[in-house]
Design a protein around this motif. Structure first.
Motif, PDB file in Angstrom:
ATOM      1  N   GLY A  89       0.801  -1.209   0.000  1.00  0.00           N
ATOM      2  CA  GLY A  89       0.000   0.000   0.000  1.00  0.00           C
ATOM      3  C   GLY A  89       0.838   1.265   0.000  1.00  0.00           C
ATOM      4  O   GLY A  89       2.070   1.225   0.088  1.00  0.00           O
ATOM      5  N   ILE A  90       0.145   2.380  -0.076  1.00  0.00           N
ATOM      6  CA  ILE A  90       0.783   3.693  -0.022  1.00  0.00           C
ATOM      7  C   ILE A  90       1.101   4.020   1.443  1.00  0.00           C
ATOM      8  O   ILE A  90       0.381   3.623   2.346  1.00  0.00           O
ATOM      9  CB  ILE A  90      -0.147   4.752  -0.658  1.00  0.00           C
ATOM     10  N   ASP A  91       2.172   4.759   1.663  1.00  0.00           N
ATOM     11  CA  ASP A  91       2.670   5.153   2.991  1.00  0.00           C
ATOM     12  C   ASP A  91       3.277   3.984   3.768  1.00  0.00           C
ATOM     13  O   ASP A  91       3.322   4.014   4.996  1.00  0.00           O
ATOM     14  CB  ASP A  91       1.582   5.836   3.832  1.00  0.00           C
ATOM     15  N   GLU A  92       3.763   2.972   3.051  1.00  0.00           N
ATOM     16  CA  GLU A  92       4.505   1.884   3.688  1.00  0.00           C
ATOM     17  C   GLU A  92       5.982   2.047   3.346  1.00  0.00           C
ATOM     18  O   GLU A  92       6.337   2.553   2.285  1.00  0.00           O
ATOM     19  CB  GLU A  92       4.029   0.512   3.194  1.00  0.00           C
ATOM     20  N   VAL A  93       6.840   1.594   4.238  1.00  0.00           N
ATOM     21  CA  VAL A  93       8.279   1.574   3.971  1.00  0.00           C
ATOM     22  C   VAL A  93       8.629   0.205   3.409  1.00  0.00           C
ATOM     23  O   VAL A  93       8.302  -0.826   4.006  1.00  0.00           O
ATOM     24  CB  VAL A  93       9.090   1.849   5.255  1.00  0.00           C
ATOM     25  N   VAL A  94       9.260   0.203   2.245  1.00  0.00           N
ATOM     26  CA  VAL A  94       9.718  -1.033   1.596  1.00  0.00           C
ATOM     27  C   VAL A  94      11.229  -1.101   1.768  1.00  0.00           C
ATOM     28  O   VAL A  94      11.933  -0.119   1.516  1.00  0.00           O
ATOM     29  CB  VAL A  94       9.340  -1.052   0.101  1.00  0.00           C
ATOM     30  N   THR A  95      11.729  -2.251   2.198  1.00  0.00           N
ATOM     31  CA  THR A  95      13.165  -2.425   2.401  1.00  0.00           C
ATOM     32  C   THR A  95      13.655  -3.696   1.724  1.00  0.00           C
ATOM     33  O   THR A  95      12.875  -4.606   1.446  1.00  0.00           O
ATOM     34  CB  THR A  95      13.526  -2.501   3.906  1.00  0.00           C
ATOM     35  N   THR A  96      14.952  -3.737   1.484  1.00  0.00           N
ATOM     36  CA  THR A  96      15.585  -4.944   0.974  1.00  0.00           C
ATOM     37  C   THR A  96      17.060  -4.947   1.353  1.00  0.00           C
ATOM     38  O   THR A  96      17.674  -3.891   1.501  1.00  0.00           O
ATOM     39  CB  THR A  96      15.426  -5.099  -0.552  1.00  0.00           C
ATOM     40  N   ARG A  97      17.591  -6.152   1.484  1.00  0.00           N
ATOM     41  CA  ARG A  97      19.003  -6.374   1.781  1.00  0.00           C
ATOM     42  C   ARG A  97      19.505  -7.370   0.725  1.00  0.00           C
ATOM     43  O   ARG A  97      19.473  -8.577   0.921  1.00  0.00           O
ATOM     44  CB  ARG A  97      19.137  -6.956   3.188  1.00  0.00           C
TER      45      ARG A  97
END
Length: 137
Positions: A89-97
């Motif tokens: 959704g909108i206003d979520e933080v997406v992360t990856t390593r």
């Protein structure tokens, strides 16, 4: 939120990423963690984050991980695969390593898992060519 006091730093880019970003990075020891805050500009017609933004983010994070490992030589994505697992959704933080799976003198195999909180939203893998190594004649 991707706050500076938490160690997040924007990755400068006045090209394409400058339009869709910013993308942030922070160090967890020697391992980089990449992230971005989803905004209205990332929305598709269903109101979720556009898959192309998730692909752009994964491609940039994996490519930057290669530069971190091998230096600032030019690289090019030669294959990229993504599997969408869950809506974001909108206003979520997406992360990856990102992880280097294997490398040769001129080819690097990468993979990453995109997370929104504790949810896996996508997985990606790809192959990059190190253009500064064994250049074509």
């Amino acid at each position: 939120m991707l706050a500076a006091e938490e160690g997040w730093k924007p990755m400068p880019d006045d090209g394409f990423i400058g339009h869709v970003g910013p993308i942030f990075v922070k160090r967890d020891g020697s391992v980089p963690l990449y992230g971005f805050l989803t905004e209205g500009k990332h929305r598709n017609t269903r109101g979720a984050v556009q898959g192309g933004m998730l692909m752009t983010f994964a491609d940039r994070a994996m490519g930057q991980s290669i530069r971190d490992a091998f230096g600032p030589e030019p690289i090019a994505t030669i294959q990229f695969d993504m599997h969408f697992v869950s809506q974001c959704g909108i206003d979520e933080v997406v992360t990856t390593r990102p992880t280097i799976v294997r490398s040769t003198s001129s080819i690097v195999f990468m993979e990453c898992e995109l997370m929104a909180g504790n949810r896996t939203i996508a997985t990606a893998k790809g192959i990059w060519k190190r253009l500064g190594v064994n250049p074509a004649p």
